[in-house]
Design an enzyme around this catalytic site. Structure first.
Site, PDB file in Angstrom:
ATOM      1  N   CYS A  41       0.812  -1.226   0.000  1.00 39.55           N
ATOM      2  CA  CYS A  41       0.000   0.000   0.000  1.00 39.55           C
ATOM      3  C   CYS A  41       0.841   1.271   0.000  1.00 39.55           C
ATOM      4  O   CYS A  41       0.335   2.354  -0.287  1.00 39.55           O
ATOM      5  CB  CYS A  41      -0.958   0.007   1.193  1.00 39.55           C
ATOM      6  SG  CYS A  41      -2.125  -1.343   1.156  1.00 39.55           S
ATOM      7  N   HIS A  50      -3.167   7.576   2.113  1.00 40.39           N
ATOM      8  CA  HIS A  50      -3.569   6.246   1.640  1.00 40.39           C
ATOM      9  C   HIS A  50      -4.935   5.940   2.238  1.00 40.39           C
ATOM     10  O   HIS A  50      -5.191   6.232   3.405  1.00 40.39           O
ATOM     11  CB  HIS A  50      -2.542   5.205   2.074  1.00 40.39           C
ATOM     12  CG  HIS A  50      -3.024   3.801   1.866  1.00 40.39           C
ATOM     13  ND1 HIS A  50      -3.563   3.386   0.669  1.00 40.39           N
ATOM     14  CD2 HIS A  50      -3.085   2.737   2.701  1.00 40.39           C
ATOM     15  CE1 HIS A  50      -3.910   2.122   0.781  1.00 40.39           C
ATOM     16  NE2 HIS A  50      -3.638   1.705   2.006  1.00 40.39           N
ATOM     17  N   ASN A  75     -10.084   0.221  -0.199  1.00 39.57           N
ATOM     18  CA  ASN A  75      -8.622   0.319  -0.200  1.00 39.57           C
ATOM     19  C   ASN A  75      -8.091  -0.222  -1.525  1.00 39.57           C
ATOM     20  O   ASN A  75      -8.152  -1.422  -1.764  1.00 39.57           O
ATOM     21  CB  ASN A  75      -8.078  -0.479   0.995  1.00 39.57           C
ATOM     22  CG  ASN A  75      -6.565  -0.408   1.116  1.00 39.57           C
ATOM     23  OD1 ASN A  75      -5.885   0.040   0.195  1.00 39.57           O
ATOM     24  ND2 ASN A  75      -6.047  -0.861   2.239  1.00 39.57           N
TER      25      ASN A  75
HETATM   26  N1  ACO Z   1     -18.533  -8.329   8.898  1.00 43.26           N
HETATM   27  C1  ACO Z   1     -19.052  -8.601  10.103  1.00 43.26           C
HETATM   28  N2  ACO Z   1     -18.285  -8.950  11.159  1.00 43.26           N
HETATM   29  C2  ACO Z   1     -16.958  -9.006  10.970  1.00 43.26           C
HETATM   30  C3  ACO Z   1     -16.360  -8.730   9.739  1.00 43.26           C
HETATM   31  C4  ACO Z   1     -17.202  -8.393   8.674  1.00 43.26           C
HETATM   32  N3  ACO Z   1     -16.724  -8.099   7.447  1.00 43.26           N
HETATM   33  N4  ACO Z   1     -15.037  -8.873   9.864  1.00 43.26           N
HETATM   34  C5  ACO Z   1     -14.782  -9.229  11.127  1.00 43.26           C
HETATM   35  N5  ACO Z   1     -15.956  -9.318  11.808  1.00 43.26           N
HETATM   36  C6  ACO Z   1     -16.158  -9.655  13.208  1.00 43.26           C
HETATM   37  C7  ACO Z   1     -15.021 -10.452  13.763  1.00 43.26           C
HETATM   38  O1  ACO Z   1     -15.187 -11.823  13.476  1.00 43.26           O
HETATM   39  C8  ACO Z   1     -15.124 -10.136  15.232  1.00 43.26           C
HETATM   40  O2  ACO Z   1     -16.160 -10.957  15.780  1.00 43.26           O
HETATM   41  P1  ACO Z   1     -15.988 -11.586  17.255  1.00 43.26           P
HETATM   42  O3  ACO Z   1     -15.876 -10.412  18.175  1.00 43.26           O
HETATM   43  O4  ACO Z   1     -17.252 -12.361  17.393  1.00 43.26           O
HETATM   44  O5  ACO Z   1     -14.746 -12.409  17.180  1.00 43.26           O
HETATM   45  C9  ACO Z   1     -15.595  -8.700  15.261  1.00 43.26           C
HETATM   46  O6  ACO Z   1     -16.158  -8.450  13.970  1.00 43.26           O
HETATM   47  C10 ACO Z   1     -14.495  -7.699  15.543  1.00 43.26           C
HETATM   48  O7  ACO Z   1     -13.400  -8.003  14.708  1.00 43.26           O
HETATM   49  P2  ACO Z   1     -12.069  -7.162  14.752  1.00 43.26           P
HETATM   50  O8  ACO Z   1     -11.120  -7.692  13.737  1.00 43.26           O
HETATM   51  O9  ACO Z   1     -11.586  -7.065  16.147  1.00 43.26           O
HETATM   52  O10 ACO Z   1     -12.635  -5.748  14.287  1.00 43.26           O
HETATM   53  P3  ACO Z   1     -11.967  -4.345  14.337  1.00 43.26           P
HETATM   54  O11 ACO Z   1     -12.820  -3.425  15.066  1.00 43.26           O
HETATM   55  O12 ACO Z   1     -10.512  -4.407  14.694  1.00 43.26           O
HETATM   56  O13 ACO Z   1     -12.044  -3.905  12.804  1.00 43.26           O
HETATM   57  C11 ACO Z   1     -10.670  -3.767  10.845  1.00 43.26           C
HETATM   58  C12 ACO Z   1     -11.406  -4.682  11.809  1.00 43.26           C
HETATM   59  C13 ACO Z   1     -11.678  -2.893  10.136  1.00 43.26           C
HETATM   60  C14 ACO Z   1      -9.944  -4.628   9.822  1.00 43.26           C
HETATM   61  C15 ACO Z   1      -9.671  -2.892  11.632  1.00 43.26           C
HETATM   62  O14 ACO Z   1      -8.881  -3.665  12.469  1.00 43.26           O
HETATM   63  C16 ACO Z   1      -8.782  -2.122  10.725  1.00 43.26           C
HETATM   64  O15 ACO Z   1      -9.212  -1.212  10.054  1.00 43.26           O
HETATM   65  N6  ACO Z   1      -7.485  -2.415  10.738  1.00 43.26           N
HETATM   66  C17 ACO Z   1      -6.553  -1.720   9.868  1.00 43.26           C
HETATM   67  C18 ACO Z   1      -6.204  -2.644   8.810  1.00 43.26           C
HETATM   68  C19 ACO Z   1      -6.341  -2.071   7.461  1.00 43.26           C
HETATM   69  O16 ACO Z   1      -6.879  -1.030   7.199  1.00 43.26           O
HETATM   70  N7  ACO Z   1      -5.777  -2.837   6.565  1.00 43.26           N
HETATM   71  C20 ACO Z   1      -5.804  -2.494   5.209  1.00 43.26           C
HETATM   72  C21 ACO Z   1      -4.532  -2.897   4.596  1.00 43.26           C
HETATM   73  S1  ACO Z   1      -3.185  -2.150   5.346  1.00 43.26           S
HETATM   74  C22 ACO Z   1      -3.241  -0.615   4.956  1.00 43.26           C
HETATM   75  O17 ACO Z   1      -3.604  -0.307   3.847  1.00 43.26           O
HETATM   76  C23 ACO Z   1      -2.871   0.310   5.986  1.00 43.26           C
END
Ligand code: ACO
Length: 322
Positions: free
Chosen positions: A116, A249, A279
């Site tokens: 990215c 980004h 993204n």
């Molecule tokens: N739909 C519904 N529920 C979901 C989904 C979905 N698509 N994905 C995960 N869940 C559930 C999980 O299973 C979990 O359930 P549980 O509590 O029963 O186990 C719950 O939602 C919470 O999951 P988390 O992974 O803890 O959710 P979080 O609040 O951390 O959000 C996210 C996840 C959006 C990926 C966040 O961590 C994030 O934005 N991280 C940054 C990563 C990123 O942006 N990466 C992109 C590539 S890197 C870059 O470009 C910077």
């Protein structure tokens, strides 16, 4: 005596695939919801390639637009750098395919792999080529088909990404204080296991799907992007108040909002496309820049700060006076 050679940004372009996939479309196939995706990431839809759309075709179209805006003939391009993690082929590089698609038979082109952060890496590389006198006109492109890397049954990753391409043209000849003011690149391979693609061509027993520890990536993004932004400001003796536009980004609206807050920038000074593009990895910054230049928000003379973090980990920033 003339000063050092400086690079200015003279054209922008972008391409988004024809097919739009909404959060509700995804919710019909996997266990997710528009509400979950929107509140966690800000994303409402993404564009996904179909038919004849490829990494190279999207890159070439974005590049064509950038050349047209700059009023530069394709024949005058010295170098093409394409940031991508999703080339159509292992080789030839997307850059040389773009060269052929644009009818360019001189100069050179190659791809850059920095996930990215790829566009910031490519911009920094192109800037160095211009400063060193190796090239005068360089196309800098980010083009991605992340839909190919996704496990469409993994709801924790497949909802986050989209496809697209963005491009800029850098040309030698900026005045002092104009053009690319500074670029800042970093990587740390020790965190390679929190965001990666499992395997590549010929790696037996691999899925070749994107894997991510979302929370870990989030934590690194907030700290490392902050550092990269501070570095760019300090290198130019500036503060957040001097920045007219943040073009970050586009991974997650919460990360973008955090960076805007750090810079004390009001939200109407931050270019956001993640809501409609999701993204698009290395394509996200030039796509956002293209949108804001073409709709008249970003004007000549504006100071634009770009920042990105991606798999590697890689991260960096760039400060450009338009
Ligand atoms: N739909 C519904 N529920 C979901 C989904 C979905 N698509 N994905 C995960 N869940 C559930 C999980 O299973 C979990 O359930 P549980 O509590 O029963 O186990 C719950 O939602 C919470 O999951 P988390 O992974 O803890 O959710 P979080 O609040 O951390 O959000 C996210 C996840 C959006 C990926 C966040 O961590 C994030 O934005 N991280 C940054 C990563 C990123 O942006 N990466 C992109 C590539 S890197 C870059 O470009 C910077």
């Amino acid at each position: 005596m003339s000063g050092p050679i400086r690079a200015r940004l003279t054209g922008v372009g972008g391409y988004l695939p024809r097919t739009v996939v909404t959060n509700d479309d995804l919710a019909q196939k996997i266990d997710t919801s528009d509400e979950w995706i929107r509140t966690r990431t800000g994303i409402t839809q993404r564009h996904i390639v179909s038919g004849d759309e490829t990494t190279a075709s999207m890159a070439a179209e974005a590049a064509r637009q950038a050349l047209e805006q700059a009023g530069v003939n394709a024949d005058d391009v010295d170098a093409i750098l394409v940031a991508t993690s999703t080339p159509d082929q292992v080789f030839p590089a997307v850059a040389t395919q773009v060269q052929a698609l644009l009818g360019i038979t001189r100069g050179f082109g190659f791809d850059i792999s920095a996930a990215c952060s790829g566009f910031v890496y490519a911009l920094a590389s192109a800037n160095s080529f211009i400063q060193s006198g190796l090239a005068k006109k360089v196309l800098v492109i980010g083009s991605e088909v992340f839909s190919r890397l996704l496990d469409w049954n993994d709801r924790t990753t497949c909802v986050l990404f989209g496809d697209g391409a963005g491009a800029v043209l850098l040309e030698a000849g900026a005045e002092d204080g104009e053009g690319v003011l500074s670029t800042h690149l970093h990587s740390d391979g020790r965190s390679g296991d929190i965001l990666y693609v499992d395997g590549a061509v010929g790696c037996a027993g691999t899925t070749q799907h994107l894997k991510m520890l979302g929370r870990e990536v989030f934590r690194h993004a907030v700290v490392k992007l902050s550092q990269a932004v501070d570095e760019a400001l300090e290198a130019n003796n500036l503060t957040g108040q001097d920045i007219q536009w943040l073009v970050p980004h586009q991974a997650n609206l919460r990360i973008i909002d955090g960076m805007a807050k750090k810079l004390a920038l009001p939200s109407d000074r931050v270019v956001v496309t993640v809501d409609r593009h999701a993204n698009t990895s290395a394509a996200s910054i030039p796509l956002a820049l293209n949108e804001a230049v073409r709709d008249g928000r970003i004007q000549k003379g504006d100071l634009v700060l770009m920042e990105a973090l991606g798999g590697g980990l890689t991260w960096g920033s760039a400060l450009v006076r338009m």
